[in-house]
Design a protein around this motif. Structure first.
Motif, short mmCIF file in Angstrom:
data_model
loop_
_atom_site.label_atom_id
_atom_site.label_comp_id
_atom_site.label_asym_id
_atom_site.label_seq_id
_atom_site.Cartn_x
_atom_site.Cartn_y
_atom_site.Cartn_z
N PHE A 206 -3.31 -5.63 -18.02
CA PHE A 206 -3.53 -4.48 -17.14
C PHE A 206 -4.41 -3.48 -17.87
O PHE A 206 -4.12 -3.11 -19.01
N PHE B 49 -8.65 9.37 0.96
CA PHE B 49 -7.60 8.43 0.55
C PHE B 49 -6.44 9.19 -0.12
O PHE B 49 -5.27 9.02 0.24
N ASP C 62 0.86 -1.18 0.00
CA ASP C 62 0.00 0.00 0.00
C ASP C 62 0.89 1.23 0.00
O ASP C 62 1.84 1.31 0.78
N ASN C 63 0.57 2.16 -0.87
CA ASN C 63 1.48 3.30 -1.00
C ASN C 63 1.47 4.21 0.23
O ASN C 63 2.35 5.05 0.38
N GLU D 279 -2.70 -5.71 -5.25
CA GLU D 279 -4.11 -5.85 -5.63
C GLU D 279 -4.68 -7.18 -5.17
O GLU D 279 -5.69 -7.65 -5.69
N LEU E 36 0.16 -7.94 -8.41
CA LEU E 36 0.33 -7.06 -9.58
C LEU E 36 1.73 -6.45 -9.61
O LEU E 36 2.34 -6.34 -10.67
N PRO F 109 -6.35 5.99 -9.09
CA PRO F 109 -7.66 5.51 -9.53
C PRO F 109 -8.57 6.74 -9.66
O PRO F 109 -8.50 7.65 -8.85
N ASP G 241 -0.99 8.60 -11.47
CA ASP G 241 -2.20 8.34 -12.26
C ASP G 241 -3.09 7.55 -11.30
O ASP G 241 -3.16 6.34 -11.39
N SER H 189 0.75 -1.66 -5.75
CA SER H 189 0.11 -2.58 -4.79
C SER H 189 0.06 -3.98 -5.40
O SER H 189 0.23 -4.16 -6.61
N THR I 178 4.54 1.91 -16.15
CA THR I 178 4.82 2.71 -17.34
C THR I 178 5.88 3.79 -17.06
O THR I 178 6.75 4.06 -17.90
N PHE J 183 1.49 5.49 -7.73
CA PHE J 183 0.37 4.66 -8.22
C PHE J 183 0.86 4.00 -9.50
O PHE J 183 0.27 4.15 -10.56
N ALA J 184 1.98 3.29 -9.41
CA ALA J 184 2.71 2.89 -10.62
C ALA J 184 1.98 1.86 -11.47
O ALA J 184 2.27 1.72 -12.65
N GLY J 185 1.04 1.10 -10.90
CA GLY J 185 0.29 0.11 -11.68
C GLY J 185 1.21 -0.81 -12.44
O GLY J 185 1.99 -1.58 -11.86
N SER J 186 1.19 -0.71 -13.77
CA SER J 186 1.98 -1.62 -14.60
C SER J 186 3.41 -1.13 -14.80
O SER J 186 4.18 -1.78 -15.52
N PRO K 55 -3.41 1.27 -18.92
CA PRO K 55 -2.09 1.85 -18.60
C PRO K 55 -1.90 3.11 -19.43
O PRO K 55 -2.50 3.26 -20.49
N LYS K 56 -1.07 4.00 -18.96
CA LYS K 56 -0.77 5.20 -19.75
C LYS K 56 0.25 4.83 -20.83
O LYS K 56 1.07 3.93 -20.63
C1 LIG Z 1 -4.84 4.08 -12.96
S1 LIG Z 1 -3.80 2.87 -12.38
C2 LIG Z 1 -2.20 3.47 -12.78
C3 LIG Z 1 -1.73 2.97 -14.08
C4 LIG Z 1 -0.33 3.35 -14.43
N1 LIG Z 1 -0.21 4.74 -14.70
C5 LIG Z 1 0.16 2.57 -15.62
O1 LIG Z 1 0.41 3.16 -16.67
O2 LIG Z 1 0.26 1.35 -15.50
C6 LIG Z 1 -3.89 3.08 -10.67
C7 LIG Z 1 -3.13 2.04 -9.92
O3 LIG Z 1 -3.12 2.42 -8.56
C8 LIG Z 1 -3.07 1.23 -7.81
N2 LIG Z 1 -3.45 1.52 -6.41
C9 LIG Z 1 -4.68 1.80 -5.93
N3 LIG Z 1 -4.62 1.99 -4.60
C10 LIG Z 1 -3.32 1.85 -4.26
C11 LIG Z 1 -2.61 1.92 -3.03
N4 LIG Z 1 -3.23 2.23 -1.90
N5 LIG Z 1 -1.29 1.70 -3.04
C12 LIG Z 1 -0.63 1.43 -4.20
N6 LIG Z 1 -1.25 1.35 -5.38
C13 LIG Z 1 -2.57 1.56 -5.42
C14 LIG Z 1 -4.00 0.30 -8.51
O4 LIG Z 1 -3.65 -1.02 -8.22
C15 LIG Z 1 -3.74 0.66 -9.96
O5 LIG Z 1 -2.82 -0.22 -10.49
#
Ligand SMILES: C[S@@+](CC[C@H](N)C(=O)[O-])C[C@H]1O[C@@H](n2cnc3c(N)ncnc32)[C@H](O)[C@@H]1O
Length: 662
Positions: free
Chosen positions: A440, A160, A107-108, A504, A514, A131, A129, A502, A472, A467-470, A443-444
């Motif tokens: 995913f 949040f 968790d970030n 996920e 993830l 949610p 980026d 995270s 990018t 909020f690095a997700g994948s 992604p951006k």
């Molecule tokens: C919109 S996506 C970001 C996509 C990213 N820019 C990419 O290009 O892959 C938002 C991401 O935030 C992550 N996320 C949501 N809550 C989080 C948390 N509390 N800690 C870390 N990541 C979190 C989600 O799992 C999701 O992957």
């Protein structure tokens, strides 16, 4: 109000207050509210991620990426970069590989608390980026998706983000900037939140066109754009681009150098600035030029204004003497002399009078004051201009345009630097190409983030995406470093990335990870090279440490923090790098100038012996040692004639993490 445990709790607390106390509370509530964003922080369910534990990094070596085996020279991009400070062997014989890039799982809220202890004031660019709070299962709060009809949807999302942005604020350098992607629907809410967290730091926003195709909606407004909010500290500015001298020439060998013609008029009409509305004569040729009644001359005439010295911009006559007013060349313009007022009126009727250059608006009409003035005088049909010299420009840098164009879009703004990005679909295509599936959602595109970083970073900066997700952003950082090398830029790219992602994991998918399976895996493939694309050397940033986070209650820290935690947290804090701890009671973190940084876990005759010999063995002038018994160590080393600054290991580990209670 009672439908959340938090609200019920509040109600229970209020029950103990008497009438007078309740009145006072109400007055306070009504008078203390300020302009800005309000969200129901007290009524919503508490974010379960908030905690005050001490966060400790744990290096997961098997999920990290080190150059082993080294990629063959032909499979990596050509590089002329110097070796980074670190890498294998930086600390001497037997030391582990030193990582400069980080992927942090978890968790970030925790990742950011760790970073606040290790990277406060060190991050130049944060791109996130988050949610988007669409109500379409895009976001989890306390293990449940926040749906469109959730009573507390917006407040939960704001609370949040508020908690995380507040932590992130402390990470920025004095020139730092945070860039936040957001959709149109939530932009206003987020912008007010950003104003609250980053007061006075708003730089502006960028608009990115996300797609070409349109889709029918209930309101029939097809949303094809997103925003990127930009908040920077006082020292931040986009790099822009150098202005071209293309439009500046010097056909008359003016000793003041290159010049261009600026309009000689300003945006004010003859009623607003009557002293600036007058017939202008070229003193050399005697020709007269009518003034545009809707855009008067930029300078007043000495013949019309009494106290002309008080006008700071200078008089028209002054600028004519200075050779700054450019009149049309005699042989290149039409000149007419009307012999009578009837002849002039006839010309006005036919539209055969001087006109404005662009809109061709007649400059002499029946309404022109003192129309008879123009009879019997030679009148020029061209327009005078102002000679603007290159060396007088306020800036030789084009500012960044707030509109992000796509490569296929036409743009001919010479005085703006237009950012260019692919559309949103390119993000999914990149994931598909790298990982072989669309694993995913949304992604951006790497090109978007790369373009933002190209403008916002210097070659040695640290870039954070929490909020690095994948991942990018990590890919964009590496691509930009390689671009610096290939374009022969004066400073070679050594940007580093920190990606927080995270797992996920949830009750339905408890084993989902993830961060490991998408973010780190993507970075691994990008570094190794994919789809015919070359990979990245360590010098270009082709490595990362994968960190998991352990948390301990502050009160238990003395018992639960082990040597590896201590070593890694201190390496991050003091040197911004991470590597596996080696065996032994004395461990070398690294070196800052002529000072060796060490961790000493046990104070024994053996360790004293090792430390006493250290300066000579390693050619160091000073020692800085973190130890559980700093006082004893300091005394014993002093007795051996060794100068060492000994610090409490526990204090160093806990500093920056104290007072982070949610
Ligand atoms: C919109 S996506 C970001 C996509 C990213 N820019 C990419 O290009 O892959 C938002 C991401 O935030 C992550 N996320 C949501 N809550 C989080 C948390 N509390 N800690 C870390 N990541 C979190 C989600 O799992 C999701 O992957």
């Amino acid at each position: 109000m009672t439908d959340s445990p938090r609200a019920a709790n509040l109600l229970a607390q209020l029950e103990h207050l008497n009438e007078q106390q309740l009145r006072r509370l109400l007055v306070e509530h009504l008078t203390k509210q300020k302009l800005g964003l309000y969200w129901e922080a007290n009524a919503i369910e508490r974010d379960a991620a908030l905690n005050a534990d001490v966060v400790l990094p744990r290096l997961v070596e098997e999920w990290s990426h080190s150059p082993s085996p080294q990629p063959s020279p032909t499979s990596v991009r050509g590089s002329r970069l110097p070796s980074p400070a670190g890498g294998r062997g930086a600390g001497g014989e037997g030391e582990q590989f030193t990582h400069r890039n980080l992927i942090i799982e978890g968790d970030n809220y925790d990742s950011l608390r760790l970073l606040r202890a290790t990277h406060a004031g060190k991050i130049r660019v944060i791109y996130i980026d988050p949610p988007y709070n669409t109500g379409n299962k895009d976001w989890v709060y306390n293990d449940h998706y926040v749906g469109a009809n959730d009573r507390w949807r917006h407040s939960q999302w704001l609370e949040f983000l508020y908690r995380r942005l507040t932590l992130a604020r402390d990470l920025l350098t004095p020139e730092g900037v945070i860039l936040v992607s957001i959709n149109d629907e939530n932009r206003a809410r987020l912008e007010l939140l950003m104003d609250e967290v980053f007061p006075g730091m708003r730089v502006g926003s960028l608009v990115w066109r996300t797609k070409d195709s349109t889709s029918r909606t209930e309101s029939n407004l097809s949303e094809v754009h997103e925003h990127i909010l930009v908040y920077g500290r006082e020292g931040f500015s986009f790099l822009g681009s150098s202005k071209s001298t293309k439009k500046y020439k010097n056909p008359d060998n003016d000793p003041r150098g290159l010049w261009n013609i600026d309009p000689l008029t300003v945006n004010a009409d003859r009623f607003e600035r009557s002293g600036f509305f007058y017939p202008l004569q070229n003193p050399k040729t005697g020709l007269w030029y009518p003034c545009d009644p809707d855009r008067v001359w930029a300078y007043a005439s000495e013949l019309r204004i009494k106290n002309i010295d008080r006008i700071r911009s200078g008089s028209m006559e002054h600028w004519i003497r200075e050779g700054k007013i450019i009149f049309p060349k005699l042989d290149e313009e039409r000149v007419v002399t009307w012999q009578s007022i009837e002849e002039l009126r006839e010309a006005i009727r036919k539209g055969d009078v001087p006109v404005t250059p662009k809109r061709k608006k007649p400059l002499l009409t029946e309404d022109t004051p003192d129309l008879g003035f123009w009879v019997g005088k030679p009148v020029g049909f061209g327009r005078p201009g102002f000679k603007k010299h290159w060396n007088e420009l306020n800036s030789h840098v084009n500012p960044v345009c707030s509109w992000i164009s796509r490569a296929n879009e036409q743009h001919d703004e010479d005085d703006l630097h237009v950012l260019i990005s692919p559309n949103a679909g390119a993000g999914t295509e990149a994931i598909q190409e790298i990982l072989g599936s669309r694993t995913f959602a949304y992604p951006k595109p790497p090109g978007l983030i790369q373009e933002l970083l190209r403008q916002a970073t210097q070659p040695n900066d640290i870039v954070l995406d929490f909020f690095a997700g994948s991942g990018t952003t990590g890919q964009a950082v590496l691509e930009l470093n390689a671009e610096d090398a290939s374009t022969g830029s004066a400073q070679v790219g050594q940007r580093r990335f920190i990606l927080c992602s995270s797992t996920e994991a949830n009750s339905k998918e408890p084993d989902k990870n993830l961060c490991r399976d998408v973010c780190a895996e993507r970075m691994r493939r990008v570094i190794q090279g994919y789809g015919g694309k070359a990979g990245y050397t360590v010098e270009q940033g082709g490595e990362f440490a994968y960190l998991q986070l352990d948390k301990v209650e502050a009160a238990d820290a003395h018992f639960e923090i082990d040597a590896a935690h201590a070593f890694q947290l201190l390496a991050l804090k003091r040197l911004g790098v991470i590597r596996a701890a080696s065996a032994g009671a004395v461990q070398r973190l690294g070196r800052v100038e002529d000072c060796e940084l060490l961790v000493c876990n046990e104070v024994t005759p053996d360790t004293i012996e090792t430390l006493a010999a250290w300066p000579q063995r390693h050619g160091a002038a000073r020692l800085a040692i973190y130890s559980t018994r700093p006082k004893t160590l300091s005394e014993q080393l002093a007795a051996r004639g060794v100068e060492a600054n000994c610090y409490s290991l526990m204090d160093a580990l806990l500093s920056g993490q104290r007072g982070s209670a949610a």
